[in-house]
Motif scaffolding. Structure first.
Motif, PDB file in Angstrom:
ATOM      1  N   ASP A  25       1.336 -17.786  -2.246  1.00  0.00           N
ATOM      2  CA  ASP A  25       1.395 -17.235  -3.667  1.00  0.00           C
ATOM      3  C   ASP A  25      -0.049 -16.277  -4.186  1.00  0.00           C
ATOM      4  O   ASP A  25       0.361 -15.473  -4.852  1.00  0.00           O
ATOM      5  N   VAL A  28       0.651 -12.726  -2.013  1.00  0.00           N
ATOM      6  CA  VAL A  28       1.977 -11.959  -1.837  1.00  0.00           C
ATOM      7  C   VAL A  28       1.781 -10.741  -2.908  1.00  0.00           C
ATOM      8  O   VAL A  28       2.103  -9.836  -2.632  1.00  0.00           O
ATOM      9  N   PRO A  29       1.133 -11.091  -4.092  1.00  0.00           N
ATOM     10  CA  PRO A  29       0.914  -9.744  -5.128  1.00  0.00           C
ATOM     11  C   PRO A  29       0.247  -8.710  -4.428  1.00  0.00           C
ATOM     12  O   PRO A  29       0.344  -7.536  -4.631  1.00  0.00           O
ATOM     13  N   LEU A  32       2.605  -6.819  -2.057  1.00  0.00           N
ATOM     14  CA  LEU A  32       3.583  -6.064  -2.757  1.00  0.00           C
ATOM     15  C   LEU A  32       2.585  -4.760  -3.515  1.00  0.00           C
ATOM     16  O   LEU A  32       3.381  -3.833  -3.355  1.00  0.00           O
ATOM     17  N   ILE A  37       5.284  -5.577   1.691  1.00  0.00           N
ATOM     18  CA  ILE A  37       6.497  -6.278   1.532  1.00  0.00           C
ATOM     19  C   ILE A  37       7.228  -5.988   0.103  1.00  0.00           C
ATOM     20  O   ILE A  37       6.651  -5.140  -0.756  1.00  0.00           O
ATOM     21  N   SER A  39      10.161  -6.485  -3.227  1.00  0.00           N
ATOM     22  CA  SER A  39      10.098  -7.689  -4.280  1.00  0.00           C
ATOM     23  C   SER A  39      11.148  -8.578  -3.599  1.00  0.00           C
ATOM     24  O   SER A  39      10.975  -9.890  -4.058  1.00  0.00           O
ATOM     25  N   ASP A  41      11.294  -9.445  -0.527  1.00  0.00           N
ATOM     26  CA  ASP A  41      10.708 -10.239   0.471  1.00  0.00           C
ATOM     27  C   ASP A  41       9.737 -11.366  -0.140  1.00  0.00           C
ATOM     28  O   ASP A  41       9.802 -12.727   0.264  1.00  0.00           O
ATOM     29  N   ALA A  42       9.153 -10.789  -1.457  1.00  0.00           N
ATOM     30  CA  ALA A  42       8.567 -11.775  -2.235  1.00  0.00           C
ATOM     31  C   ALA A  42       9.087 -12.882  -2.839  1.00  0.00           C
ATOM     32  O   ALA A  42       8.845 -14.000  -2.977  1.00  0.00           O
ATOM     33  N   LYS A  46       8.544 -16.925  -2.506  1.00  0.00           N
ATOM     34  CA  LYS A  46       8.373 -17.673  -3.478  1.00  0.00           C
ATOM     35  C   LYS A  46       9.566 -18.758  -3.792  1.00  0.00           C
ATOM     36  O   LYS A  46       9.419 -19.630  -4.431  1.00  0.00           O
ATOM     37  N   LYS A  54       6.073 -21.455   2.661  1.00  0.00           N
ATOM     38  CA  LYS A  54       6.049 -20.066   1.815  1.00  0.00           C
ATOM     39  C   LYS A  54       4.996 -19.268   3.109  1.00  0.00           C
ATOM     40  O   LYS A  54       5.418 -18.351   3.190  1.00  0.00           O
ATOM     41  N   LEU A  58       6.493 -15.920   4.929  1.00  0.00           N
ATOM     42  CA  LEU A  58       5.519 -14.655   4.909  1.00  0.00           C
ATOM     43  C   LEU A  58       5.143 -14.213   6.321  1.00  0.00           C
ATOM     44  O   LEU A  58       5.221 -12.928   6.711  1.00  0.00           O
TER      45      LEU A  58
END
Length: 156
Positions: A25, A28-29, A32, A37, A39, A41-42, A46, A54, A58
């Protein structure tokens, strides 16, 4: 746009550490923002229920995004508080991988120029060189880069 074998193998080696210590978590941002990756994939990451799942999701995605993804992932680990030890673990595996890799660099057979010599040099790794000299008379190999010695070979 697949990741190189080297980077895939490093990720595989570090997977247990990443599964134990990484919080997907948090990363990931950043992935992105770097457009590593999507959205979609995100959302897949999540959607997993546990932290380990998670991270696993990833780690399934990152190798499909090429070497840029590897570099971005490394930068995220380096900059994220609480994940720098993972960055250094991956760097350690990079160094180990480079020492253990065995790429074939070259094979060279010069043309016979009437001297009676027909040497063949095959270099398999940075540490291993095979040298074959077929000669009539006296042959000398000077400045051996592996041993720093000059070697003489005599054909009787």
């Amino acid at each position: 746009m697949s990741m190189t074998t080297k980077h895939r193998e490093i990720l595989l080696q570090v997977t247990p550490d990443l599964l134990n210590d990484l919080d997907a978590d948090d990363i990931v941002p950043h992935l992105l923002a770097d457009m590593i990756i999507t959205s979609h994939d995100a959302a897949k990451v999540k959607a997993e229920t546990t932290r380990r799942d998670k991270v696993s999701a990833l780690l399934d995605i990152i190798p499909t995004r090429g070497d840029k993804a590897y570099g971005s992932f490394m930068e995220c680990l380096k900059k994220m508080e609480g994940s720098t030890h993972l960055y250094f673990t991956m760097k350690k595996y990079e160094d180990t991988y480079q020492e253990q890799s065995c790429p074939i660099h070259e094979e060279y057979t010069p043309p016979n120029q009437g001297s009676g010599h027909s040497p063949t040099v095959t270099q398999h790794t940075q540490r291993d060189v095979n040298l074959t000299i077929n000669a009539s008379g006296h042959s000398v190999v000077k400045n051996n880069s592996l041993t720093g010695q000059s070697n003489m070979f005599f054909n009787k």
